[in-house]
Each structure stands twice: as C-alpha cells, then as structure tokens.
Design a protein around this motif. Structure first.
Motif, short mmCIF file in Angstrom:
data_model
loop_
_atom_site.label_atom_id
_atom_site.label_comp_id
_atom_site.label_asym_id
_atom_site.label_seq_id
_atom_site.Cartn_x
_atom_site.Cartn_y
_atom_site.Cartn_z
N ASN A 1 45.31 -22.93 -15.40
CA ASN A 1 46.28 -22.89 -14.33
C ASN A 1 46.50 -24.33 -13.88
OD1 ASN A 1 47.09 -22.94 -11.43
ND2 ASN A 1 47.11 -20.71 -11.70
N GLN A 2 47.67 -24.87 -14.16
CA GLN A 2 47.97 -26.29 -13.89
C GLN A 2 47.70 -26.67 -12.44
OE1 GLN A 2 49.34 -28.29 -16.48
NE2 GLN A 2 49.29 -30.11 -15.22
N ARG A 3 48.18 -25.87 -11.52
CA ARG A 3 48.03 -26.19 -10.09
C ARG A 3 46.54 -26.25 -9.70
NH1 ARG A 3 51.25 -22.31 -7.78
NH2 ARG A 3 49.55 -20.85 -8.14
N ILE B 1 40.73 -31.80 -10.15
CA ILE B 1 40.50 -33.17 -10.65
C ILE B 1 41.15 -34.23 -9.77
CG2 ILE B 1 40.10 -32.39 -13.01
CD1 ILE B 1 42.85 -33.63 -13.69
N GLY B 2 42.13 -33.83 -8.96
CA GLY B 2 42.67 -34.74 -7.96
C GLY B 2 43.84 -35.60 -8.37
N TYR B 3 44.45 -35.33 -9.50
CA TYR B 3 45.64 -36.08 -9.92
C TYR B 3 46.44 -35.26 -10.92
CZ TYR B 3 42.30 -37.35 -13.64
OH TYR B 3 41.36 -37.31 -14.64
N PRO B 4 47.72 -35.58 -11.07
CA PRO B 4 48.54 -34.80 -12.00
C PRO B 4 48.20 -35.11 -13.46
CG PRO B 4 49.86 -36.51 -10.94
CD PRO B 4 48.49 -36.58 -10.34
N VAL B 5 48.28 -34.07 -14.27
CA VAL B 5 47.98 -34.19 -15.70
C VAL B 5 49.08 -33.49 -16.48
CG1 VAL B 5 46.39 -33.47 -17.53
CG2 VAL B 5 45.49 -34.33 -15.39
N VAL C 1 37.20 -33.65 -20.01
CA VAL C 1 36.73 -34.97 -20.43
C VAL C 1 37.89 -35.93 -20.17
CG1 VAL C 1 35.85 -36.37 -22.33
CG2 VAL C 1 35.29 -33.92 -22.22
N PRO C 2 37.83 -36.75 -19.12
CA PRO C 2 38.95 -37.63 -18.79
C PRO C 2 39.15 -38.75 -19.82
CG PRO C 2 37.36 -37.52 -16.98
CD PRO C 2 36.73 -36.88 -18.16
N ALA C 3 40.33 -39.34 -19.80
CA ALA C 3 40.58 -40.54 -20.59
C ALA C 3 39.56 -41.60 -20.19
CB ALA C 3 42.00 -41.03 -20.35
N GLY C 4 39.13 -42.41 -21.15
CA GLY C 4 38.12 -43.43 -20.88
C GLY C 4 36.72 -42.99 -21.28
N PHE C 5 36.62 -41.81 -21.86
CA PHE C 5 35.34 -41.27 -22.31
C PHE C 5 35.38 -41.06 -23.82
CE2 PHE C 5 35.13 -40.52 -17.91
CZ PHE C 5 33.82 -40.26 -17.56
N ALA C 6 34.23 -41.26 -24.46
CA ALA C 6 34.06 -40.84 -25.85
C ALA C 6 33.61 -39.39 -25.81
CB ALA C 6 33.02 -41.71 -26.55
N THR D 1 29.80 -32.52 -12.88
CA THR D 1 28.59 -32.89 -13.60
C THR D 1 27.98 -34.13 -12.95
OG1 THR D 1 29.76 -34.34 -15.13
CG2 THR D 1 29.59 -31.99 -15.74
N ASP D 2 26.95 -34.67 -13.56
CA ASP D 2 26.33 -35.91 -13.06
C ASP D 2 27.31 -37.08 -13.11
OD1 ASP D 2 23.98 -34.59 -12.55
OD2 ASP D 2 23.02 -35.21 -14.42
N ILE D 3 28.35 -36.96 -13.91
CA ILE D 3 29.47 -37.90 -13.89
C ILE D 3 30.60 -37.13 -13.22
CG2 ILE D 3 31.06 -39.32 -15.24
CD1 ILE D 3 28.93 -39.37 -17.47
N PRO D 4 30.89 -37.40 -11.95
CA PRO D 4 31.79 -36.53 -11.17
C PRO D 4 33.17 -36.28 -11.76
CG PRO D 4 30.68 -38.12 -9.75
CD PRO D 4 30.35 -38.50 -11.16
#
Length: 181
Positions: free
Chosen positions: A31-33, A39-43, A112-117, A6-9
C-alpha cells in the motif's frame, strides 16, 4: 500492515495482516500511502523482479553506485536469510548490517533503502524471491561486495560453502569497493 524498525532505523520489516480460512488466505502485500508514511518520504517503484534459487545459493552483496536502488523484498516460496549493509560513509551506521529471515510462511517484507548493499542466502530446498526497485537495473553501475568480507562479518546462518555466481565470487572487500559518500 505492521512494521518494525531494525537496528539500522532506515531498514524496515513490514508484516502484513493475513486473513485465512479453509479456502486459503488473503493479504495486502503493498500500500503506497502506508509504506511512505512508515519510511517518511515518497517512493516511486519502477521495476519488479523475480528470482528463483536452490538451497545454499547466495546472491550479493549487490548495489548500484549510480542509479542506486531502494528495494522492497519478499519471499513467495521457501525461506531466505536477507541482509542489508549500510555502505554510506557519512552514515552513523556505516559498515553495519542487519539480517532477517524472510519466508513464504512468515510473509515478511524488508525495505532496503538506496545506499545499502543487499544479498540473501537460500535456506530451504528452493526459494522464489520478489522485489520492487526504485530505479532501473543498470549493469554498468552494478557493484558487488564479497559475501564473506571480514570487515563486515555478516553472520550467514549456513554451515555450507554457498553457491555463488561467477560475478559474486569476484566481489570486492569493502575497503576496495566504491561506496556512497
């Protein structure tokens, strides 16, 4: 599964490949992998939630100031307008928001990553909303920014006054809210 930044990558829309015929449909919803590759990091998802709401119900804008949650959200019945707001002061997209139509029909999912409302408004008669979270619900750390904060100016696609919970009606404006550094 395809994806669109999105406009917020960091906020990503995932669209599954749906295989359908006269019997119905099938798609891989997670699919976890592949998810981590995008997204570029493990979750690590620790909790799945399911809510049902009727037309014009607006939930949000929620976040947890401690134990922040990343959320992978989708709709399995009806349609919502889903919103993610960057509330990380050090971010170049601080105070920016993105909105996406999620529906049972389009089967899109939003990361929606952590750090977002986060919040949504129901556009159909009813909607069922599913989401995975990266941390457990922590009511003592839950916060809410009011849905109609002038500073954020979220463009909710509804002409009606939304139906809010008592807690959401008491949300704070961004300028008075605790946010992330």
């Amino acid at each position: 599964m395809s994806f669109t930044r999105t406009d917020i990558p960091e906020v990503v829309i995932f669209e599954p490949k749906v295989f359908g015929d006269a019997r119905g449909f099938f798609f891989e919803s997670f699919n976890q992998r592949n998810f981590e590759e995008v997204i570029g990091y493990p979750v690590n998802f620790v909790q799945d939630n399911h809510s049902a709401s009727t037309r014009n119900v607006l939930r949000g804008l929620h976040y947890q100031i401690k134990q922040p949650q990343g959320k992978l959200v989708r709709v399995i019945r009806g349609e919502v307008f889903d919103v993610a707001v960057d509330i990380r002061k050090s971010s170049p997209t601080y105070k920016k928001w993105v909105g996406v139509h999620l529906s049972a029909e389009n089967k899109k999912q939003l990361w929606v990553p952590a750090g977002f409302a986060h919040g949504f408004v129901v556009l159909s008669e009813a909607a069922e909303f599913l989401y995975k979270t990266t941390d457990y619900y922590a009511p003592a750390h839950e916060r809410c920014i009011v849905w109609n904060d002038d500073e954020l100016a979220v463009e909710w696609p509804t002409s009606c006054e939304p139906v809010l919970s008592a807690k959401d009606a008491q949300g704070k404006v961004l300028g008075d809210a605790e946010v992330f550094d």
